[in-house]
Design an enzyme around this catalytic site. Sequence first.
Site, PDB file in Angstrom:
ATOM      1  N   ARG A  58      -7.775   7.057   1.052  1.00 37.84           N
ATOM      2  CA  ARG A  58      -7.481   5.692   0.621  1.00 37.84           C
ATOM      3  C   ARG A  58      -7.680   4.639   1.704  1.00 37.84           C
ATOM      4  NH1 ARG A  58      -2.296   5.368  -3.392  1.00 37.84           N
ATOM      5  NH2 ARG A  58      -3.596   6.073  -5.098  1.00 37.84           N
ATOM      6  N   HIS A 112      -3.849  -0.350  -1.351  1.00 31.81           N
ATOM      7  CA  HIS A 112      -4.632   0.273  -2.422  1.00 31.81           C
ATOM      8  C   HIS A 112      -5.987  -0.412  -2.483  1.00 31.81           C
ATOM      9  CE1 HIS A 112      -5.897   2.006  -6.171  1.00 31.81           C
ATOM     10  NE2 HIS A 112      -4.820   2.774  -6.181  1.00 31.81           N
ATOM     11  N   HIS A 153       0.481  -1.603  -1.155  1.00 29.62           N
ATOM     12  CA  HIS A 153       0.759  -0.770  -2.324  1.00 29.62           C
ATOM     13  C   HIS A 153       1.938   0.164  -2.109  1.00 29.62           C
ATOM     14  CE1 HIS A 153      -0.159   1.436  -5.943  1.00 29.62           C
ATOM     15  NE2 HIS A 153      -0.331   2.565  -5.281  1.00 29.62           N
ATOM     16  N   ARG A 173      -0.401   8.205   2.706  1.00 26.99           N
ATOM     17  CA  ARG A 173       0.105   9.030   1.603  1.00 26.99           C
ATOM     18  C   ARG A 173      -1.038   9.595   0.769  1.00 26.99           C
ATOM     19  NH1 ARG A 173       1.953   7.227  -4.165  1.00 26.99           N
ATOM     20  NH2 ARG A 173       0.404   5.657  -3.662  1.00 26.99           N
ATOM     21  N   GLU A 224      -7.758  12.937  -7.872  1.00 25.49           N
ATOM     22  CA  GLU A 224      -7.632  11.690  -7.109  1.00 25.49           C
ATOM     23  C   GLU A 224      -8.081  11.929  -5.676  1.00 25.49           C
ATOM     24  OE1 GLU A 224      -3.811   9.774  -7.647  1.00 25.49           O
ATOM     25  OE2 GLU A 224      -4.242   9.361  -9.732  1.00 25.49           O
TER      26      GLU A 224
HETATM   27  C1  LIG Z   1       1.129  -0.283  -9.499  1.00 17.04           C
HETATM   28  C2  LIG Z   1       1.631   0.993  -8.858  1.00 17.04           C
HETATM   29  C3  LIG Z   1       1.061   2.220  -9.216  1.00 17.04           C
HETATM   30  C4  LIG Z   1       1.524   3.401  -8.635  1.00 17.04           C
HETATM   31  N1  LIG Z   1       0.996   4.591  -9.038  1.00 17.04           N
HETATM   32  C5  LIG Z   1       1.526   5.739  -8.564  1.00 17.04           C
HETATM   33  C6  LIG Z   1       1.104   7.002  -9.064  1.00 17.04           C
HETATM   34  O1  LIG Z   1       0.271   7.080  -9.959  1.00 17.04           O
HETATM   35  N2  LIG Z   1       1.663   8.122  -8.543  1.00 17.04           N
HETATM   36  C7  LIG Z   1       2.601   8.080  -7.551  1.00 17.04           C
HETATM   37  O2  LIG Z   1       3.058   9.124  -7.113  1.00 17.04           O
HETATM   38  N3  LIG Z   1       3.032   6.901  -7.075  1.00 17.04           N
HETATM   39  C8  LIG Z   1       2.534   5.730  -7.560  1.00 17.04           C
HETATM   40  N4  LIG Z   1       2.992   4.545  -7.090  1.00 17.04           N
HETATM   41  C9  LIG Z   1       4.099   4.553  -6.128  1.00 17.04           C
HETATM   42  C10 LIG Z   1       5.390   4.914  -6.863  1.00 17.04           C
HETATM   43  O3  LIG Z   1       5.414   4.245  -8.107  1.00 17.04           O
HETATM   44  C11 LIG Z   1       6.617   4.537  -6.055  1.00 17.04           C
HETATM   45  O4  LIG Z   1       6.532   5.028  -4.770  1.00 17.04           O
HETATM   46  C12 LIG Z   1       7.873   5.109  -6.715  1.00 17.04           C
HETATM   47  O5  LIG Z   1       7.919   4.698  -8.052  1.00 17.04           O
HETATM   48  C13 LIG Z   1       9.101   4.650  -5.978  1.00 17.04           C
HETATM   49  O6  LIG Z   1      10.233   4.993  -6.743  1.00 17.04           O
HETATM   50  P1  LIG Z   1      11.637   4.435  -6.275  1.00 17.04           P
HETATM   51  O7  LIG Z   1      12.632   4.924  -7.255  1.00 17.04           O
HETATM   52  O8  LIG Z   1      11.839   4.730  -4.854  1.00 17.04           O
HETATM   53  O9  LIG Z   1      11.464   2.835  -6.340  1.00 17.04           O
HETATM   54  P2  LIG Z   1      11.203   1.862  -7.558  1.00 17.04           P
HETATM   55  O10 LIG Z   1      10.711   2.561  -8.755  1.00 17.04           O
HETATM   56  O11 LIG Z   1      10.386   0.740  -7.032  1.00 17.04           O
HETATM   57  O12 LIG Z   1      12.651   1.336  -7.898  1.00 17.04           O
HETATM   58  C14 LIG Z   1      13.371   0.558  -6.988  1.00 17.04           C
HETATM   59  C15 LIG Z   1      14.559  -0.011  -7.697  1.00 17.04           C
HETATM   60  O13 LIG Z   1      15.394  -0.681  -6.757  1.00 17.04           O
HETATM   61  C16 LIG Z   1      15.735  -1.961  -7.262  1.00 17.04           C
HETATM   62  N5  LIG Z   1      16.072  -2.845  -6.151  1.00 17.04           N
HETATM   63  C17 LIG Z   1      15.263  -3.478  -5.269  1.00 17.04           C
HETATM   64  N6  LIG Z   1      15.988  -4.200  -4.412  1.00 17.04           N
HETATM   65  C18 LIG Z   1      17.291  -4.002  -4.749  1.00 17.04           C
HETATM   66  C19 LIG Z   1      18.522  -4.475  -4.229  1.00 17.04           C
HETATM   67  N7  LIG Z   1      18.569  -5.306  -3.199  1.00 17.04           N
HETATM   68  N8  LIG Z   1      19.673  -4.056  -4.829  1.00 17.04           N
HETATM   69  C20 LIG Z   1      19.637  -3.209  -5.897  1.00 17.04           C
HETATM   70  N9  LIG Z   1      18.502  -2.729  -6.417  1.00 17.04           N
HETATM   71  C21 LIG Z   1      17.347  -3.125  -5.847  1.00 17.04           C
HETATM   72  C22 LIG Z   1      14.542  -2.372  -8.088  1.00 17.04           C
HETATM   73  O14 LIG Z   1      14.860  -3.381  -9.010  1.00 17.04           O
HETATM   74  C23 LIG Z   1      14.210  -1.042  -8.755  1.00 17.04           C
HETATM   75  O15 LIG Z   1      15.032  -0.830  -9.856  1.00 17.04           O
HETATM   76  C24 LIG Z   1       2.546   3.349  -7.650  1.00 17.04           C
HETATM   77  C25 LIG Z   1       3.097   2.127  -7.292  1.00 17.04           C
HETATM   78  C26 LIG Z   1       2.661   0.952  -7.890  1.00 17.04           C
HETATM   79  C27 LIG Z   1       3.280  -0.358  -7.498  1.00 17.04           C
END
Ligand SMILES: Cc1cc2nc3c(=O)[nH]c(=O)nc-3n(C[C@H](O)[C@H](O)[C@H](O)COP(=O)(O)OP(=O)(O)OC[C@H]3O[C@@H](n4cnc5c(N)ncnc54)[C@H](O)[C@@H]3O)c2cc1C
Length: 519
Positions: free
Chosen positions: A280, A234, A339, A374, A115
């Site tokens: 990016r 993105h 993104h 990032r 990447e």
């Molecule tokens: C389309 C896409 C592709 C990506 N591809 C990659 C990749 O290939 N590699 C990589 O490293 N990163 C990638 N990323 C970034 C990565 O997915 C995220 O940074 C990572 O998943 C974040 O994990 P997290 O657990 O912090 O948040 P999330 O997985 O977003 O989870 C957040 C959680 O908090 C909950 N929530 C939100 N607000 C509240 C609230 N008020 N009260 C209670 N719960 C709440 C949500 O419902 C969810 O369950 C991508 C992101 C996207 C959108």
Amino acid sequence: MTSVTTERVVIVGAGLGALYAALTLAPYPVLMISPEILGEGASSAWAQGGVAAAMDDRDTPEDHARDTVLAGAGTVDAHVATAVCDEAREHILNLTTLGTPFDRTDDGGYVMSREAAHSFARVVRVRGDQAGAEIMKALIATVRETPSVQVLEGHLATGLEVVDGRVTGVWVSQSGDERAAPVLVQGAAHLLAGGGSGGLYKLTTNPPRIRGQVIGMAARAGAEIADAEFVQFHPTAIACGEDPAPLATEALRGEGAILINKQGKRFMERLHPDAELAPRDIVARGIYAQTQAGYEPALDTREAIGPEIMTQYPAVAEACLRSGIDPVTQPIPVAAAAHYHMGGIKVDDEGRASLDGLWCCGECASTGLHGANRLASNGLLEALVYARRAATSIMAGLGDAAPAPEVLVETQGSIAAPREDLVADLRQIMTDKVGVVRNGADLKDALARIYLIEFSQPNCDALKNMTATATLIAAAALTRKESRGAHFRSDFPQTNPTGERSVMTLADAMDIRARYAKE
Ligand SMILES: Cc1cc2nc3c(=O)[nH]c(=O)nc-3n(C[C@H](O)[C@H](O)[C@H](O)COP(=O)(O)OP(=O)(O)OC[C@H]3O[C@@H](n4cnc5c(N)ncnc54)[C@H](O)[C@@H]3O)c2cc1C
């Protein structure tokens, strides 16, 4: 009932950070607040590329850390990058043990994708673009079998209770349109894992729930927020009119897909020596300029990938077909979309926020790993590393693990959900005025308009959480009078000789906003 006290550790969110922290905490009892059915609504399940880790014998964590620092444009905390990249391998092995079916080579190694801005093919993947979905599937199955984890689905957090500078509880409400009055849940410790802020923008790749609410609630409680201005766009969101915009993973460009405009001309070669694989932010600005000029940029996978896109990148192929685009025979229209938020709640090496009793991990946290930009696929890695660190730090302050009764959250009465028209206005303002290319006048205008939105529904905490984060992003962007990484100011295009991270409280940001707010 207005409050409930529990021996459980309260985790806000249900994405990768939350699930991994809950499993690390086991057998310590956990209450996980999940707005949707476990697994839905999280960015983690949508991650296509995979997780960056030096798994190849010819690669090293040092090289991974060096690439991370270079991509971050002068504001990565080098000791954080070194430590996180060092740990990457053991988390991949752990995810494998937990059941993630990573693509493997015939000799048992990991298939690695290349990447942008990585000096090596270093991203572990699952069936091309299924990494996030498969990692989440494996962790959710494990959590469902872990008796110490209680999942409270259909609920969200709206605020934090702070007593004498210490976080002592989380206000929890129902997550549907009809919301009951919140109940205060006071846990043994409180961990925020509520994701980033991309959905605050109209053009975004993030799920609808990911709108900076959790960063906003920590900011409203007084926590320090770092690097708020650094939002990654993105370059290749699929421009098919869907909200959120589906993603065409960067791995496609890693495999040789090229960017062309409606005249069929490549445009990245003249912008950077690495062309489509430039950092990016540079590709995102290249795409944005083409869009603004009406040249309709597109990702052409026809020659490099051909019909294999259907089987190798099923999520991309499905999104194209849904919109009537045949990726085997047609270029895929693309646009730059919000993104990933590099900024967030400032945490130390153990995931502790500036408020006592509060830990954060995942995209809502700002650890110093990403700087101004990032490195691709470092997001999931950071969530894994800091979920485990935060859980370990929390456990160090608890007694022996003992089972705790399930928490009953009985909500009553009703409060209003954020008004849809106000949220739509907020998202439009962020895309138009706080987006890929920024300037002082637009940022001041954005702050004034965010103020008006906030005061159009003054009693709605969920809206205030969003406007708090939007205010912090715009105020920090206005304060940074230079261009660096993902933050580009057309009125300050230069990069200052030395870069520093920004740190702000919501009170600081509100002071800045007050200068431009119009009644
Ligand atoms: C389309 C896409 C592709 C990506 N591809 C990659 C990749 O290939 N590699 C990589 O490293 N990163 C990638 N990323 C970034 C990565 O997915 C995220 O940074 C990572 O998943 C974040 O994990 P997290 O657990 O912090 O948040 P999330 O997985 O977003 O989870 C957040 C959680 O908090 C909950 N929530 C939100 N607000 C509240 C609230 N008020 N009260 C209670 N719960 C709440 C949500 O419902 C969810 O369950 C991508 C992101 C996207 C959108």
